[in-house]
Design a protein around this motif. Structure first.
Motif, PDB file in Angstrom:
ATOM      1  N   VAL A  70       0.689  -1.394   0.010  1.00  0.00           N
ATOM      2  CA  VAL A  70       0.092  -0.046  -0.193  1.00  0.00           C
ATOM      3  C   VAL A  70       0.818   1.203   0.104  1.00  0.00           C
ATOM      4  N   ALA A  71       1.915   1.321   0.734  1.00  0.00           N
ATOM      5  CA  ALA A  71       2.985   2.374   0.902  1.00  0.00           C
ATOM      6  C   ALA A  71       3.659   2.565  -0.383  1.00  0.00           C
ATOM      7  N   GLY A  72       3.906   1.456  -1.183  1.00  0.00           N
ATOM      8  CA  GLY A  72       4.525   1.251  -2.322  1.00  0.00           C
ATOM      9  C   GLY A  72       3.700   2.081  -3.295  1.00  0.00           C
ATOM     10  N   ALA A  73       2.438   1.596  -3.422  1.00  0.00           N
ATOM     11  CA  ALA A  73       1.540   2.143  -4.410  1.00  0.00           C
ATOM     12  C   ALA A  73       1.314   3.796  -4.319  1.00  0.00           C
ATOM     13  N   PHE A  74       1.341   4.146  -3.214  1.00  0.00           N
ATOM     14  CA  PHE A  74       1.147   5.515  -2.553  1.00  0.00           C
ATOM     15  C   PHE A  74       2.262   6.449  -3.159  1.00  0.00           C
ATOM     16  N   ALA A  75       3.590   5.746  -2.901  1.00  0.00           N
ATOM     17  CA  ALA A  75       4.808   6.542  -3.571  1.00  0.00           C
ATOM     18  C   ALA A  75       4.548   6.776  -4.870  1.00  0.00           C
ATOM     19  N   LEU A  76       4.455   5.603  -5.430  1.00  0.00           N
ATOM     20  CA  LEU A  76       4.674   5.400  -7.077  1.00  0.00           C
ATOM     21  C   LEU A  76       3.351   6.277  -7.920  1.00  0.00           C
ATOM     22  N   GLU A 130       8.148  14.155  -9.211  1.00  0.00           N
ATOM     23  CA  GLU A 130       9.102  12.960  -9.557  1.00  0.00           C
ATOM     24  C   GLU A 130       9.935  12.234  -8.542  1.00  0.00           C
ATOM     25  N   GLU A 131       9.998  12.665  -7.392  1.00  0.00           N
ATOM     26  CA  GLU A 131      10.712  12.214  -6.324  1.00  0.00           C
ATOM     27  C   GLU A 131       9.869  12.075  -5.060  1.00  0.00           C
ATOM     28  N   VAL A 132      10.054  11.138  -4.210  1.00  0.00           N
ATOM     29  CA  VAL A 132       9.352  11.045  -2.929  1.00  0.00           C
ATOM     30  C   VAL A 132      10.486  10.826  -2.015  1.00  0.00           C
ATOM     31  N   PRO A 177      14.286   9.334  -6.581  1.00  0.00           N
ATOM     32  CA  PRO A 177      13.411   9.051  -7.655  1.00  0.00           C
ATOM     33  C   PRO A 177      12.552   8.088  -7.508  1.00  0.00           C
ATOM     34  N   LYS A 178      11.284   8.260  -7.889  1.00  0.00           N
ATOM     35  CA  LYS A 178      10.229   7.204  -7.829  1.00  0.00           C
ATOM     36  C   LYS A 178      10.958   5.731  -8.351  1.00  0.00           C
ATOM     37  N   GLY A 179      11.833   5.862  -9.360  1.00  0.00           N
ATOM     38  CA  GLY A 179      12.202   4.498 -10.111  1.00  0.00           C
ATOM     39  C   GLY A 179      12.796   3.758  -9.004  1.00  0.00           C
ATOM     40  N   LEU A 180      13.457   4.369  -8.164  1.00  0.00           N
ATOM     41  CA  LEU A 180      14.216   3.518  -6.839  1.00  0.00           C
ATOM     42  C   LEU A 180      13.139   2.680  -6.128  1.00  0.00           C
ATOM     43  N   TYR A 181      11.752   3.108  -5.813  1.00  0.00           N
ATOM     44  CA  TYR A 181      10.935   2.566  -5.049  1.00  0.00           C
ATOM     45  C   TYR A 181      10.411   1.210  -5.939  1.00  0.00           C
ATOM     46  N   MET A 182      10.302   1.646  -7.615  1.00  0.00           N
ATOM     47  CA  MET A 182       9.784   0.705  -8.271  1.00  0.00           C
ATOM     48  C   MET A 182      10.766  -0.576  -8.462  1.00  0.00           C
ATOM     49  N   ARG A 234      13.722   6.744 -16.113  1.00  0.00           N
ATOM     50  CA  ARG A 234      13.952   8.043 -16.525  1.00  0.00           C
ATOM     51  C   ARG A 234      15.247   7.784 -18.123  1.00  0.00           C
ATOM     52  N   GLY A 235      14.707   6.813 -18.519  1.00  0.00           N
ATOM     53  CA  GLY A 235      15.533   6.246 -19.874  1.00  0.00           C
ATOM     54  C   GLY A 235      16.876   5.682 -19.616  1.00  0.00           C
TER      55      GLY A 235
END
Length: 554
Positions: free
Chosen positions: A29-35, A40-42, A46-51, A240-241
Motif C-alpha cells: 500500500v505504501a509503495g503504491a502511494f509513493a509510485l 518525480e521524487e518521493v 526518484p520514484k524509480g528507486l521504489y519501483m 528515466r531512460g
C-alpha cells in the motif's frame, strides 16, 4: 504434509506468517502511494528507486521462499540422502550466482539492463511455477518424469537470476550521478527491499510449503515473482531512460532471419538447456566454477589494462573483494543447507517449523540495518570508521564466531529428548543468525556498493557479475562441506560430524578475517577514493568511504 488449520489451533509460527502477510500488504500500500504521487521524487529519491525496490522484493520473496524449502524438499519429498541433497543445493545456489556473468555481459554490450531484467523476470516466473509440479512423492528413483520438470524449473530460475540479479542492482546506481551523495542511501533502501522479500517469502511461502503442501509454497513463490515482473514492466518510465541498449539499432539487425535481440533471448533458452544438464551432474559444477572463475578474472584483468592507472588499481581492489566471497558465502550458505537440516533434527525448536528460522537473518537485517547505517555515519564523523576492506574482514571474523559460539553452546548446554537425541537450545540458533547477519552487514552490501562505485561505466554489469561469481564459489563450497557432513550413517548427517566441521569453519574464518583487517590499509589505497571525490563529490576520503558503507546496511 498437512492442511490449513483452524485459527483456534494456531501456534507461534502461524501467527508469524499472518503478521508477515499483513506487513507485506502494508508495504504494498505504501509503495503504491509513493509510485502514484505526481512529483518525480518521493522522500528525496526518484520514484524509480521504489519501483526497483518492489521488483527486487518480489524476486527475493520467490527465491528465499524456495531456498528455505529446497533441501527439505530434496530429503523429504524426493528422498535424496543428506549428502546428495547438499550437493544439489550447493550446485543450484552456485549456478544462480554464475549466470549473472552472462547476463551482465549481454546487458553491457547489447540488451541494456532494462530488457535483461525483464527477460530474467519472465524466466524466473516460469521456473517458480514449474516448481509447483511435485509428482506423486515416490522419490527420485521412481518418478523420473516429474523429476525432469523439477530440473527444468531449477534451470529456468538459475538463468533467470543471471539476467536479473546483477542488472537490477546496476539500475539502482544509474538513477543517480556517480557523485550523488544519495546513491548510498538508495542502496540502503534497496537492501531493505531485498530482505523484506526474503523474510516474508520464508514466513509465508516456505511456511505454507512445509506445513500444508510443497506445491502451495512453490506456487506462491511463483506468484510473487509474477507480481515483481508486472511492477517492473509498468514502471518502465520511472527509470528515466536508464538501462536502455547501448546501440538500439544493433538489436534490430537481422541475423539468420531473426532480429538480433530475439537471437540473444534464444541464447538465454539455450543456457536453460545447458543448465538443465549441468544441475543433474553436480560434481562437474566445481570444475566448471574453477575454470570459468580463472577465465573471468583473466578477462577482467585484460580489460583493466586498457584503463588508466587509478582505474586499473580500483579493479585490483575489486578483485580482492571478489576473492573474499567464496570463504564468507561458503560459511554463510550453510544456513540454507546443512544448518537447515541440523536445526530440523538437533535443535529444540519447540514445535516451530524448521523453515521459520530461515527468516531470522532477513528480519535481523531489517532491524539492524538502520543501526549500522547510523553507526557508520557517527564513526565517520568522529574519524574512527573502518575502511571498506576492514569492514569486510570484520564480517568474515563474525561469521567464524557464529560457528564457534554455536558449537560451544551445543556441546555445553544440549539436553536429550524422549528418543535420546541431544538437542541444542534454540537460543544458540538465534545467536548464530545474529552473528552471521552482523557479518553480512559488514561485508555483502558494503561490497555491493563498492563495486558499483568503483567500476567504470562500460564494465559496471561485468564487475557486479564477477562479484556475484565469487558468491557462486562460496555456494558450491557450502554444498560440498554440507555433503561431507552427510557421509555418516546411512548417508545422513550426524550431529558429531556437523559440530566438528562447524568448529573448523569457525576457527579458519576468524583467523582469515583478522588477516584481512591487517592488510586493509593497502587495499584502501588501491581504491583511490580521493580521486572519486575530485570528480565533484564534496566529501573527504573518509566520508566517501563512509557513504560507500552506508549503502550496505539495511
Amino acid at each position: 504434509m498437512g492442511e490449513l488449520k483452524d485459527i483456534a489451533l494456531w501456534n507461534y509460527a502461524d501467527w508469524a506468517a499472518l503478521i508477515a502477510a499483513l506487513a507485506l500488504a502494508g508495504f504494498l500500500v505504501a509503495g503504491a502511494f509513493a509510485l502514484t504521487r505526481p512529483q518525480e521524487e518521493v522522500m528525496g529519491h526518484p520514484k524509480g528507486l521504489y519501483m526497483l525496490f518492489f521488483a527486487e522484493m518480489w524476486e527475493r520473496f520467490s527465491y528465499y521462499g524456495m531456498r528455505a524449502l529446497l533441501i527439505l524438499y530434496l530429503v523429504k519429498h524426493w528422498l535424496y540422502s543428506d549428502g546428495s541433497a547438499n550437493l544439489i543445493y550447493g550446485a543450484y545456489t552456485s549456478l544462480v550466482y554464475i549466470t549473472p556473468v552472462l547476463g551482465g555481459w549481454l546487458a553491457d554490450r547489447y540488451l541494456g539492463q532494462r530488457k535483461a531484467v525483464a527477460f530474467g523476470a519472465i524466466l524466473l516466473t516460469l521456473g517458480h511455477f514449474f516448481m509447483a509440479f511435485e509428482g506423486d512423492g515416490s522419490g527420485y528413483q521412481s518418478d523420473g518424469t516429474t523429476l525432469n520438470i523439477f530440473w527444468l524449473a531449477l534451470a529456468l530460475i538459475i538463468v533467470g537470476s543471471g539476467f536479473l540479479k546483477a542488472n537490477i542492482s546496476v539500475l539502482v546506481g544509474q538513477l543517480y550521478s556517480r557523485t550523488d551523495t544519495r546513491r548510498d542511501g538508495a542502496y540502503t533502501i534497496f537492501y531493505v527491499g531485498i530482505n523484506l522479500g526474503a523474510a516474508t517469502g520464508v514466513l509465508i511461502a516456505a511456511y505454507l510449503g512445509e506445513t500444508v503442501s510443497w506445491a502451495l509454497g512453490f506456487g506462491l513463490a511463483g506468484f510473487g515473482m509474477l507480481l515483481g515482473l508486472v511492477v517492473f514492466v509498468l514502471g518502465k518510465s520511472l527509470l528515466r531512460g536508464n538501462g536502455e541498449p547501448p546501440v538500439p539499432a544493433k538489436l534490430k539487425q537481422k541475423v539468420a532471419g531473426l532480429n538480433f535481440e530475439w537471437l540473444l533471448y534464444g541464447v538465454g533458452f539455450v543456457g536453460v538447456a545447458v543448465i538443465w544438464f549441468l544441475i543433474q551432474y553436480q560434481e562437474a559444477v566445481g570444475g566448471i566454477l574453477l575454470v570459468s572463475g580463472i577465465a573471468l578474472l583473466g578477462y577482467v584483468l585484460y580489460e583493466s589494462f586498457k584503463l588508466d592507472k587509478e582505474a586499473r588499481e580500483r579493479v585490483y581492489a575489486m578483485i580482492f573483494f571478489i576473492l573474499l566471497m567464496p570463504l564468507f558465502w561458503g560459511l554463510f550458505e550453510q544456513a540454507g543447507g546443512s544448518m537447515n537440516l541440523f536445526t530440523d533434527r538437533y535443535v529444540d525448536r519447540g514445535g516451530v517449523p524448521t523453515t521459520f528460522f530461515q527468516s531470522v537473518n532477513a528480519i535481523y537485517i531489517v532491524l539492524l540495518g538502520p543501526i549500522f547505517a547510523i553507526a557508520w555515519q557517527w564513526m565517520a564523523r568522529t574519524g574512527i570508521e573502518p575502511s571498506t576492506p576492514a569492514k569486510m574482514g570484520l564480517g568474515i571474523a563474525q561469521m567464524g564466531l557464529a560457528f564457534i559460539v554455536t558449537v560451544w553452546g551445543a556441546e555445553n548446554f544440549s539436553s536429550a529428548d524422549e528418543a535420546g537425541v541431544l538437542l541444542t537450545p534454540v537460543v544458540f540458533i538465534f545467536i548464530f543468525y545474529l552473528l552471521s547477519t552482523t557479518g553480512e552487514l559488514c561485508l555483502s552490501p558494503v561490497g555491493l556498493s563498492a563495486i558499483n562505485r568503483l567500476s567504470v561505466k562500460h564494465m559496471a554489469s561485468l564487475m557486479m557479475a564477477a562479484f556475484f561469481f565469487g558468491t557462486a564459489g562460496g555456494n558450491f563450497v557450502a554444498g560440498a562441506m554440507g555433503a561431507l557432513m552427510g557421509q555418516g550413517e546411512g548417508g545422513e548427517m550426524t550431529r558429531d560430524a556437523a559440530l566438528e566441521i562447524y568448529w573448523a569453519m569457525g576457527i579458519v574464518a576468524t583467523v582469515i578475517g583478522v588477516l584481512v583487517c591487517f592488510v586493509s590499509p593497502l587495499v584502501k589505497k588501491l581504491m583511490h577514493l580521493d580521486t572519486l571525490a575530485d570528480d565533484g563529490e564534496e566529501h573527504s576520503t573518509d566520508m566517501a568511504d563512509a557513504a560507500t558503507a552506508t549503502a550496505t546496511t539495511a
